[in-house]
Scaffold this active site. Structure first.
Site, PDB file in Angstrom:
ATOM      1  N   HIS A 293       0.826  -1.207   0.000  1.00 20.10           N
ATOM      2  CA  HIS A 293       0.000   0.000   0.000  1.00 20.10           C
ATOM      3  C   HIS A 293       0.862   1.259   0.000  1.00 20.10           C
ATOM      4  O   HIS A 293       0.517   2.266  -0.585  1.00 20.10           O
ATOM      5  CB  HIS A 293      -0.942  -0.012   1.202  1.00 20.10           C
ATOM      6  CG  HIS A 293      -2.189  -0.769   0.915  1.00 20.10           C
ATOM      7  ND1 HIS A 293      -2.828  -1.536   1.840  1.00 20.10           N
ATOM      8  CD2 HIS A 293      -2.900  -0.894  -0.229  1.00 20.10           C
ATOM      9  CE1 HIS A 293      -3.901  -2.093   1.296  1.00 20.10           C
ATOM     10  NE2 HIS A 293      -3.961  -1.711   0.040  1.00 20.10           N
ATOM     11  N   ARG A 434     -14.853   1.906  -1.264  1.00 20.74           N
ATOM     12  CA  ARG A 434     -14.629   0.580  -0.699  1.00 20.74           C
ATOM     13  C   ARG A 434     -14.808   0.653   0.807  1.00 20.74           C
ATOM     14  O   ARG A 434     -14.306   1.571   1.456  1.00 20.74           O
ATOM     15  CB  ARG A 434     -13.209   0.112  -1.028  1.00 20.74           C
ATOM     16  CG  ARG A 434     -12.890  -1.244  -0.440  1.00 20.74           C
ATOM     17  CD  ARG A 434     -11.621  -1.816  -1.016  1.00 20.74           C
ATOM     18  NE  ARG A 434     -10.433  -1.160  -0.497  1.00 20.74           N
ATOM     19  CZ  ARG A 434      -9.202  -1.423  -0.936  1.00 20.74           C
ATOM     20  NH1 ARG A 434      -9.012  -2.299  -1.899  1.00 20.74           N
ATOM     21  NH2 ARG A 434      -8.174  -0.806  -0.422  1.00 20.74           N
ATOM     22  N   GLU A 530     -10.844 -10.947  -5.192  1.00 21.74           N
ATOM     23  CA  GLU A 530      -9.383 -10.909  -5.032  1.00 21.74           C
ATOM     24  C   GLU A 530      -8.861 -12.104  -4.237  1.00 21.74           C
ATOM     25  O   GLU A 530      -7.678 -12.188  -3.941  1.00 21.74           O
ATOM     26  CB  GLU A 530      -8.956  -9.590  -4.377  1.00 21.74           C
ATOM     27  CG  GLU A 530      -9.734  -9.216  -3.126  1.00 21.74           C
ATOM     28  CD  GLU A 530      -9.456  -7.798  -2.616  1.00 21.74           C
ATOM     29  OE1 GLU A 530      -8.520  -7.150  -3.121  1.00 21.74           O
ATOM     30  OE2 GLU A 530     -10.166  -7.355  -1.701  1.00 21.74           O
ATOM     31  N   ARG A 564       2.518  -9.745  -0.452  1.00 18.46           N
ATOM     32  CA  ARG A 564       2.798  -8.653  -1.386  1.00 18.46           C
ATOM     33  C   ARG A 564       3.725  -7.586  -0.830  1.00 18.46           C
ATOM     34  O   ARG A 564       4.286  -6.792  -1.579  1.00 18.46           O
ATOM     35  CB  ARG A 564       1.480  -8.009  -1.853  1.00 18.46           C
ATOM     36  CG  ARG A 564       0.645  -7.482  -0.730  1.00 18.46           C
ATOM     37  CD  ARG A 564      -0.771  -7.178  -1.179  1.00 18.46           C
ATOM     38  NE  ARG A 564      -0.917  -5.804  -1.617  1.00 18.46           N
ATOM     39  CZ  ARG A 564      -2.083  -5.231  -1.896  1.00 18.46           C
ATOM     40  NH1 ARG A 564      -3.202  -5.942  -1.807  1.00 18.46           N
ATOM     41  NH2 ARG A 564      -2.162  -4.000  -2.276  1.00 18.46           N
ATOM     42  N   CYS A 601      -9.172  -3.242 -11.020  1.00 17.57           N
ATOM     43  CA  CYS A 601      -8.637  -2.063 -10.330  1.00 17.57           C
ATOM     44  C   CYS A 601      -7.304  -2.304  -9.633  1.00 17.57           C
ATOM     45  O   CYS A 601      -6.800  -1.429  -8.947  1.00 17.57           O
ATOM     46  CB  CYS A 601      -9.654  -1.553  -9.312  1.00 17.57           C
ATOM     47  SG  CYS A 601     -10.006  -2.746  -8.027  1.00 17.57           S
TER      48      CYS A 601
HETATM   49  C1  PEP Z   1      -6.112  -5.148  -5.144  1.00 16.01           C
HETATM   50  O1  PEP Z   1      -5.991  -5.967  -4.236  1.00 16.01           O
HETATM   51  O2  PEP Z   1      -5.732  -5.341  -6.308  1.00 16.01           O
HETATM   52  C2  PEP Z   1      -6.744  -3.845  -4.873  1.00 16.01           C
HETATM   53  C3  PEP Z   1      -7.146  -3.064  -5.840  1.00 16.01           C
HETATM   54  O3  PEP Z   1      -6.876  -3.462  -3.622  1.00 16.01           O
HETATM   55  P1  PEP Z   1      -5.677  -3.156  -2.615  1.00 16.01           P
HETATM   56  O4  PEP Z   1      -4.426  -2.999  -3.435  1.00 16.01           O
HETATM   57  O5  PEP Z   1      -6.065  -1.899  -1.930  1.00 16.01           O
HETATM   58  O6  PEP Z   1      -5.660  -4.331  -1.726  1.00 16.01           O
HETATM   59 MG    MG Z   2      -7.049  -5.759  -2.402  1.00 14.84          MG
END
Ligand code: PEP
Ligand code: MG
Length: 688
Positions: A293, A434, A530, A564, A601
């Site tokens: 993030h 969201r 996701e 991630r 997204c």
């Molecule tokens: C994702 O997981 O691809 C997403 C758009 O949300 P975030 O990156 O905020 O988890």
């Molecule tokens: Mg996400």
């Protein structure tokens, strides 16, 4: 009394590690032990690391050792022995470069937000903060001292944990630095001075810590020996940690120079969000990956960022000159004149696209397919970027960044105002809010630390366990929807059960608002797809909702079981893995069959080469970092989706990410030779 004359035999002088060894040995004896430096008339308690360091004794300095007490002879012999053995240091573990010469240091990391800048290092551990003085009543002074002691205890626990981790990951050679931090923390010179200051000055603990810390730092700043002077940054770290634990409030960064490059072991997304962006030029962190993030926010803010630099933080000092080259994923500390000359900073625009006018609305491919290009937005500061870059509204508002300061923006009214401003910025295309995606890497304030936060109480799970928080947000969104076009998306659903549980709460809030007669509007409800279980049951989930959002960042994380935000496994984070592509294709298909929109997204949509692949898989609605919209638009307007489809089908038949990446490289070069520069295509074994 026993006395002896010794000489500093360690090549680096009596620096932190040598002093730490000395404190440890001296501490075994009950006798009082002092070190006297005749030249300068200085004296130090051999059991206090801060005292010893303030002697600023470099290699060859003669010192008088004095022991007084029951075991004075043994104590003297033990300490003198330590001097003769050069403090039992394994000097090989330490780089033995001449410390007055600043060699250029280059480190390779991962450039996660574009740009090339030169600036001055600003080290951040937990963040420098403004500290205010408060006058404490006599009756409360004891409470203030207790608060300080509690902060010391908490800091100690944190440092113990950091040290253990450093030992495991970096080896003893690096972990010793935290031994020194622990000793600073427990040093009577620090703790006693702070407590005395609290009582004598009727001061709050924060102010006392800051004043005493500044005094110690000024001793270091005046030292002639450069290596010892640099140790001041260790004290700075400890003081900042104490202050963070004392105040427990959000982070603040006063006195940023205009060209600050934030260097930190790690940065919370909220920390990045709170930086004074008119001053900060770039951020550089030891950990992190493309989709953390923190990286997403940096891109959103157009803040140059290189992450995953492992132990770089320890090599820096506030004020060091640094070049951050996110295009090459490289940082250069103490760049030489030649290196600086190679970068012509005067000619380099901070943003290639800044200032120009952009097209807006959906893009049409050469074969006439219309693709919506929406904006991912995290902060109210980015709202104006939606129009600036020609976005079709906001495809994803990561609302949890409203919570970047704990306790702030929690009220329904504050949220209502923010969503209303969002709806206004998004215009007729609307904005998708969201529900708070807290937990996971961003952490949350409630409860114990989780062993596997990404698999824990995150997103919808957090909301369902903390219904008050969820209900407040839902009400604020429903009310704001009366003023503009808004939708609501539920993050990280695993299956229909999660969706039903969330929509039930939404329905209940609609009922309540209806009953109280408040102004609100019913809105479309969607889910983030996701998690693999949601992909595999997408047809069933689609029946319950108005739209899907495909979060490719988490889809990669959960499909491939790769954290991630962990740079250790960044190599395994492969967006172009066939399993991920299959998940995307399946979700798009489920949406098509159920006749509901699917908005992609994740960061994949922000990457021009991958956006083409998404179009090939059938995506017609993309949401991305606003600044990337012009580039994605330019590429999509020059391709034929039938060609993209042919490439995507070949990729789907591949067995590994390496294979897919090779196909993309080869096919793109052949089909669109002028569209993709080599650095826009995946490199071999690249981690995107
Ligand atoms: C994702 O997981 O691809 C997403 C758009 O949300 P975030 O990156 O905020 O988890
Ligand atoms: Mg996400």
């Amino acid at each position: 009394m026993a006395e002896s004359t010794v000489e500093v035999t360690s090549r680096l002088g009596l620096h932190a590690r040598a002093a730490a060894n000395l404190v440890r040995v001296a501490g075994r004896f009950s006798s009082k032990l002092t070190l006297q430096r005749p030249e300068g008339g200085l004296e130090a308690d051999a059991k206090s690391i801060l005292d010893i360091l303030s002697l600023a004794a470099s290699y060859g300095t003669p010192l008088k050792l004095v022991a007084t007490g029951d075991d004075e002879d043994e104590a003297l012999a033990a300490v003198a022995g330590l001097f003769s053995r050069a403090f039992d240091e394994n000097e090989k573990a330490e780089p033995q470069r001449p410390l007055t010469v600043r060699h250029e240091v280059r480190r390779q990391g991962l450039g996660v937000s574009d740009g090339i800048v030169m600036g001055r290092v600003l080290r951040l551990q937990k963040g420098a903060r403004d500290v205010y003085r408060a006058e404490i009543d006599d009756g409360d002074l004891e409470h203030e001292r207790r608060r300080f002691r509690a902060a010391v205890r908490l800091s100690r626990r944190q440092l113990d944990a950091i040290k253990q981790r450093a030992e495991k990951e970096l080896g003893r050679g690096h972990a010793y630095i935290f031994d020194a931090h622990l000793l600073f923390l427990e040093d009577a010179k620090l703790t006693r001075d702070v407590e005395d200051f609290i009582v004598n000055e009727r001061s709050n603990a924060e102010w006392a810590t800051k004043v005493v810390g500044d005094r110690l730092l000024s001793i270091y700043a005046q030292m002639n020996d450069e290596y010892l002077r640099e140790r001041g940054s260790d004290i700075e770290d400890v003081i900042q940690r104490l202050l963070a634990n004392l105040t427990g409030e959000g982070l603040k960064y006063p006195n940023l120079s205009e060209d600050a490059v934030i260097v930190a072991p790690d940065l919370l997304p909220s920390t990045v969000a709170e930086l004074d962006r008119s001053h900060v030029k770039a951020i550089v962190t030891d950990s992190g990956g493309w989709t953390s993030h923190m990286a997403i926010i940096a891109r959103g803010l157009g803040l140059t960022a290189v992450v995953g630099l492992r132990d770089f933080y320890q090599r820096t000092r506030t004020g060091d000159r640094i070049i951050v080259d996110a295009r090459q994923g490289e940082v250069i500390l103490h760049p030489s004149a030649d290196t600086i000359a190679q970068y012509d900073f005067n000619l380099m625009p901070r943003h290639e696209v800044e200032g120009s006018a952009f097209e807006s609305g959906p893009v049409t491919t050469r074969d006439g397919v219309s693709i919506a290009l929406r904006a991912n937005v995290e902060l109210p500061a980015e709202f104006q970027a939606v129009r600036k870059y020609g976005a079709c509204g906001v495809g994803l508002f990561r609302s949890e960044f409203l919570l970047s300061r704990p306790g702030l923006m929690n009220s329904e009214q504050d949220q209502y105002e923010a969503y209303r401003a969002l709806a206004e910025a998004a215009g007729t295309d609307g904005a998708i809010v969201r529900l708070f995606d807290v937990g996971g890497e961003a952490g949350h304030d409630t409860g114990e630390a989780e062993r596997n936060p990404a698999l824990g109480l995150r997103a919808v799970r957090f909301g369902l366990r903390n219904k008050d928080v969820m209900r407040t947000q839902i009400r604020a969104v429903l009310r704001a929807a009366a003023t503009g076009r808004l939708s609501l998306v539920v993050p990280m659903v695993a299956d229909v059960a999660d969706v039903k549980a969330a929509t039930r709460v939404i329905a209940e809030e609609i009922e309540k608002l209806t009953a109280t007669g408040e102004l609100f509007s019913e809105i479309p409800i969607g889910a983030m797809i996701e998690v693999p279980s949601a992909v595999l049951t997408a047809e069933k989930i689609a029946k319950e909702l108005d739209f899907f959002e495909l979060g490719t960042n988490d889809l990669v994380q959960y499909t491939l079981a790769v954290d991630r935000g962990n740079d250790q496994v960044a190599h395994w984070f492969r967006t172009l893995h066939p399993a991920v592509l299959y998940g995307i294709q399946r979700t798009l298909e489920a949406g098509r069959d159920a006749k509901i929109p699917v908005i992609v997204c994740g960061e994949m949509a922000s990457t021009p080469a991958y956006a083409v692949l998404l179009a090939g898989l059938g995506a017609t609605d993309l949401s991305m970092t606003p600044a990337m919209i012009p580039r994605v638009r330019s590429v999509l307007s020059r391709i034929d989706t039938s060609e993209a489809k042919a490439v995507a089908e070949t990729c789907l038949a591949a067995a590994s990410a390496d294979e897919v990446e090779a196909i993309v490289r080869d096919e793109y070069k052949t089909r669109w030779p002028d569209l993709f520069a080599p650095n826009m295509l995946p490199r071999s074994s690249d981690n995107v």
